[in-house]
Motif scaffolding. Sequence first.
Motif, mmCIF file in Angstrom:
data_model
loop_
_atom_site.group_PDB
_atom_site.id
_atom_site.type_symbol
_atom_site.label_atom_id
_atom_site.label_comp_id
_atom_site.label_asym_id
_atom_site.label_seq_id
_atom_site.Cartn_x
_atom_site.Cartn_y
_atom_site.Cartn_z
ATOM 1 N N ILE A 136 22.073 39.885 35.049
ATOM 2 C CA ILE A 136 21.496 39.746 36.391
ATOM 3 C C ILE A 136 21.252 38.285 36.725
ATOM 4 O O ILE A 136 21.627 37.801 37.810
ATOM 5 N N ILE A 140 27.484 41.371 36.974
ATOM 6 C CA ILE A 140 26.888 42.682 37.223
ATOM 7 C C ILE A 140 27.975 43.751 37.280
ATOM 8 O O ILE A 140 29.001 43.573 37.942
ATOM 9 N N VAL A 149 24.140 47.834 36.792
ATOM 10 C CA VAL A 149 24.244 46.482 36.238
ATOM 11 C C VAL A 149 25.114 46.488 34.993
ATOM 12 O O VAL A 149 26.018 45.667 34.841
#
Length: 749
Positions: free
Chosen positions: A92, A204, A642
């Motif tokens: 992230i 991601i 993610v």
Amino acid sequence: MDAPNPHLPDMTRRGFLAGAGALVVSFAIPAAAQEGATPAPGAEAAKPKLQGSLADTPSLDAWIRIDADGSITVFTGKAELGQGTKTSLRQIAAEELEVEPAAIKLITADTALTPNEGYTAGSQTIQNSGTAIRYAAAQVRQILLAKAGARLGAPVDALKAEAGRIVGPNGAEAGYGELVSADFLHVDAAADTRLKPPGTYRAIGKPFARVDIPAKVTGGSAYVQDMRPPGMVHARVVRPPSYGAKLTDFADAAVKAMPGVVAVVRDGDFLAVVAEQEFQAVKAMRAMAAVAKWQEQPALPDQSDMAAFLEKSVSEVGAVTSVGAESAPGAKTLQAQFTRAYQMHGSIGPSSAVALLDNGLTTVWTHTQGVYPDRKAIAEMLGVPPEKVRCIHTEGSGCYGHNGADDAAADAALIAQKVPGKPVRVQWMRDQEHLWEPYGPAMLTRASATLDQNGGIVNWHYDLWSNSHGTRPGSAGSLIAGRLMARHFPADPAKLQISPLGNGDRNAIPLYDVPNQRVNWHFIADMPVRVSSLRGLGAYCNVFSIESFMDELALAANADPVEYRLRHLKDPRARKVIEVAADKFGWSKDALPQGRGRGFAFAKYKNHAAWLAVALEADVDRDSGTVRISHVVCAVDCGEAVAPDSIVNQTEGGILQSLSWTLYEAVHFDRTRILSSDWSAYPILRFSAVPDRIDVHVVDNPGAPYLGVAEAAQGPTAGAIANAFRHATGKRIYDLPYTRERVKAVLGV
């Protein structure tokens, strides 16, 4: 900081800064975000709502640091519990900072370095901490672009971040480290920060190897249990034989004379020994247990009739929801009652901790799920200010909620006061973990529903009986050592708390479209055995009950179970996971061989997190009472994915955990003592019983908010097993777990 540090550095936020070069941010967590502080009246109302954990800790400098050499450090108050946090949070941050995940150094929960994000629980790490880190990283990138524009004399729109540098027209560029200065930034996050669009993602949603796995599969230093700092001594505790037992006599002279013994610790009913070598400590612990005399009282309920005990022990009733009319006319009304036994976390590695008292500071390396709450409780127990205790999260081999981690940390901290200057390692024994960890509470539920002429649900009543599912630190009274020591800290009084996050009432409200609903929690304040948060809290039993009952309603309506659920759902994402799971499983009405059944179940975890549906096949052997799950298909939507591989891993783990809970697990006790002291008395799922195939399909929603996933599968899996058993045998088991004895009794074998 990602792995246990054998050298026990005395690093604080101030010390961390002292060795740094120039910084983007300066690591000043605002007073309002620190433990015990309260914001000024009206201060929050004037600010727009920030995303995730930024709402509690808005300063960018609490989350991200960039050094003059360009190195990047990201901070999270959440802990790695085996869910892949250390990898996902790197992805992230790397996405918005335009670097490779490997370039990110991640520091997890540490009261001296990281934000206070409370507990790592409820599948909220990516949802809250990941969201905060992403928005903070995006804003830092935008600030770097602005700074580079001024330096390079180029408009920001002509610049781009790339591999730790800002690149401009005509080859002009500046590294991140070149752009920072000591007075560069100390600002709050901006609510209107723009994130990268999904079409530009590099990290991601992409597969990355988990950074925590190598040490775990090669026998490296992966867990707090593996820590061996120089000069370390070993401690073992001696527990009372039962809750409430009082130490009446203890002669310690012979134990003190044993080889290697450094100290014998007695504080009220708390007993421990410290030795130079681990097995010396074990032998001394056994010798102490042999000479300690205890007074016991029978204080536990009759386990054979827990439903009656729960029903008669209600202290108050809370309305979880009340929608529409109290009742509605219909063609048919059905009722059912379900129960769940007390169940344990069953951590494979018994709890452990290392503590060091040095220069008035007690540092504790612990696998707690909440370093700040644990620090508060330990400080109260020791009678010192919180700043005199530092808790550093270090992974433990086993979690799944509030197990013995906080108690082991308290044991180590208390014992460390007797041997200052020496790191003290406390390692629980297997029977201590089984007998003293806080269990998942027993539950009783009752469902009633009225159907119209077409089989539609027009009225729904649901009642649950349960203790609180949350007794985490907290206070010193939430720690075993705090309760046993002479000062004796009482346990916090249990309170009925109904909130969107849910407790015993988690997932008690069905997601299905029913015009008239009543859901009540019959709260039981008195806890006959020690209980606290076990993965999913009340959701496991509530979803099991609701989904079992939904199949009974479908049967009464002469409807297919999948079609019946879809008939009562308008939520498009709920419908999507149901349709995907059914399609990938090959759901049909085709006949199956005798003793084999198919089952389906669905839930939206907490009714505001991940949507998840499960379809599976079960084979029931009447003679042995064995229920064998052969094939499981699951569809899950947890928002933007993610780390898809981590989502699959977590979901598979949740399915297997639920199989174990549903088919095997129950804590046993008599009127005085807990009896489930080892794996023979508390059986769990074995490799031989693992399904031949588990297929998890991730329903991705790029750009959607992150939702937790780790606890989404447990309830639906239990419901699907129950429904497959019903389909295979024509009988329903209403009580968890589905042991061989219970199966045979229901089938009349």
